[in-house]
Design a protein around this motif. Structure first.
Motif: not given
Length: 575
Positions: A43, A476, A503, A559-560
């Motif tokens: 991330v 995530a 997240v 995806i975060v």
């Protein structure tokens, strides 16, 4: 929970085929890394800190972990634990007059002055108990009102579901017991405490049962070379199925009397004790570490957020959590300063959905963001129930949410990642059955999270992860996530339970460095700043695999990403 389903199939002492897979592991700290710089689909947390946040000021943000407990003195968590400044520890007094004595690091709704509860039933069994006096002797021809008929049909479905779960638990326990038994016999004959694949290749099976056990062990060792981890997986599976039989699905087990509350009174808030660790804190401690493990030391791991205070609110037993405890845990966290709440739990039935809905609404009114794991059944939650969820039941049929049903859920005119900043509510979700159409408003302060792996290919959606074009917001990292566990140790775990705190950590990071942003704005930022997934991904659909666009598995289509989220937050701040 379905972590052991694959192993269960190959562990069955029946004819089977073993398909070996090559061992594969990501880089350490992979969930915080960057796809372009590091080659894994993390991330981009480290990139955000080094390029965008260096030298910037932040404020501490309280993140509540509603879970099974957190080890507050863990070497990598003790500096970041929430401490109630107005409470004096262990004096048996409610110093801050909030109704909870000695709540220094949080509160435990699964206990009393005498003890803390570890195990509980699954909700399906509690629901059967709720209806059995009225419907156990009823037959299809019995005259019933429309409402009674709906309850009776629900009762029958739940009994069928329960019996299937019990049969699976017994099957799993029997086969894992056999596997464990024959493995121990093989180990005695090999004469080594920690054999490797070569040792098992050289071993000659003494009978058919040992031959089957050997195939399973060798298959697992080709994927995971550390025998201790393979053995631990088997022991955990055996423990899981034992708990299913003895507690989760045991009709004679009900621990609620030991808590001492009036369970049917949903307005009762003050019960429990100050034991925020509880008898089994592995899951909650792992979750807490992902969110905020100390980034300033040189030990252990790095959490996502660098300026958080972890509040432990214990409401999740070994078994299914109860709606009353979940609602009270949310209210407690909100009232005591949490700005982000992580909820890595879920179940297929809900005893009192409206009670949880009222707590969600309360959190929304106090500008608190709720982050929830989508579940580990590998199913589409657009058509399969998973509780709690952000869709308010209101005054519709209370049995509707618990009934297994094929749903057709039209896409709302505006999806979550298209909302203007600061909007406080989402359009109603329309749910159509064969006879009635329901329209349910959706909480705007809620993020539903699926789990992804580290490879940017068709396997990106974790095989166990639930998904949903309209019901899952974002994905995530949730595979091979190394984090904190009790006794100041560390362990890799898989699950949407691991993806949700990633997240929650990114949300806390944004609220820490950009404190003027509301909970809804933070959600909007996370949804709009995802790292988009271009290739198709594999998911399971009614027991068959298919490849779909990522926009088919979640609302945001990605995806975060902490780096993108910080960059977008900075733009908004300067407007």
């Amino acid at each position: 929970m379905n972590f052991f389903n694959k192993l269960l199939l190959i562990a069955a002492f029946l004819p089977f085929a073993v398909i070996a897979q090559k061992k594969d592991s990501p880089k350490p700290n992979w969930f915080n890394l960057d796809l372009q710089n590091d080659g894994v689909f993390g991330v981009s947390t480290e990139k955000a800190y080094s390029e965008l946040l260096k030298g910037k000021k932040s404020v501490p943000v309280i993140v509540a972990v509603i879970d099974g407990g957190v080890q507050s003195d863990h070497e990598d968590l003790k500096r970041v634990m929430y401490v109630n400044p107005k409470e004096i520890a262990s004096n048996n007094k409610d110093d801050d007059k909030n109704g909870f004595a000695d709540d220094v690091h949080g509160w435990n709704f699964l206990g009393s002055s005498k003890a803390s509860v570890r195990y509980d039933n699954l909700e399906v069994l509690r629901m059967i108990r709720k209806y059995e006096d009225q419907y156990a002797a009823v037959v299809n021809s019995t005259p019933l009102t429309k409402e009674e008929r709906a309850e009776f049909n629900l009762y029958k479905r739940m009994v069928t579901d329960y019996m299937g779960k019990l049969e699976m638990a017994r099957f799993g326990y029997e086969n894992y017991s056999k596997l464990d038994k024959y493995l121990n016999t093989i180990l005695e004959r090999i004469g080594k405490k920690k054999p490797d694949l070569k040792d098992f290749d050289n071993y000659k099976a003494q009978n058919e049962q040992e031959s089957k056990a050997l195939k399973i062990i060798k298959s697992e060792l080709r994927k995971e070379s550390d025998f201790d981890k393979v053995k631990e997986d088997i022991e955990e599976a055996l423990k899981y199925y034992s708990s299913e039989i003895n507690y989760h699905l045991n009709v004679n087990y009900d621990p609620r009397d030991s808590i001492g509350d009036i369970y049917t009174n949903g307005k009762e808030h003050h019960y429990g004790n100050d034991d925020v660790t509880g008898p089994d804190a592995e899951h909650g401690t792992h979750v807490a570490g992902i969110i905020g493990a100390d980034r300033t030391n040189t030990i252990g791991i790095k959490g996502v957020a660098d300026n958080v205070r972890i509040m432990s609110v214990r409401a999740v037993p070994d078994g299914d959590e109860r709606d009353k405890d979940v609602a009270n845990a949310i209210i407690y966290a909100v009232d005591n300063g949490a700005k982000v709440i992580n909820m890595s739990f879920g179940k297929s039935y809900s005893w009192d959905k409206k009670l949880v809905d009222s707590a969600v609404r309360y959190a929304a009114s106090k500008d608190v963001l709720l982050v929830h794991a989508a579940g580990n059944e590998g199913v589409n939650t657009d058509v399969t129930n998973n509780f709690p969820n952000p869709f308010y039941a209101d005054d519709k049929d209370p049995n509707f949410w618990n009934a297994p049903k094929p749903l057709r859920i039209p896409l709302p005119q505006q999806s979550g990642n298209q909302m203007p900043m600061g909007q406080r509510s989402l359009p109603p979700m329309k749910i159509e059955t064969d006879t009635i159409q329901y329209s349910f408003p959706k909480a705007a302060n809620w993020i539903e999270v699926g789990a992804s792996g580290w490879k940017n290919d068709g396997s990106l959606v974790a095989s166990f992860s639930n998904y949903g074009k309209r019901t899952v917001d974002i994905f995530a990292p949730g595979v091979k996530i190394n984090s904190t566990i009790p006794k100041s140790k560390y362990k890799e775990n898989d699950g949407t339970s691991m993806a949700s705190p990633v997240v929650a950590g990114v949300a806390a990071l944004i609220r820490s460095y950009f404190p003027s942003l509301s909970a809804v704005q933070v959600k909007d930022i996370l949804m709009k700043s995802v790292a988009k997934v271009e290739q198709k991904v594999k998911v399971e659909d009614e027991r068959t695999s298919k490849r779909v666009n990522f926009t088919e598995v979640c609302v945001s289509g990605g995806i975060v990403n902490a780096y993108n989220a910080v960059a977008l937050a900075e733009k908004l701040e300067h407007k």
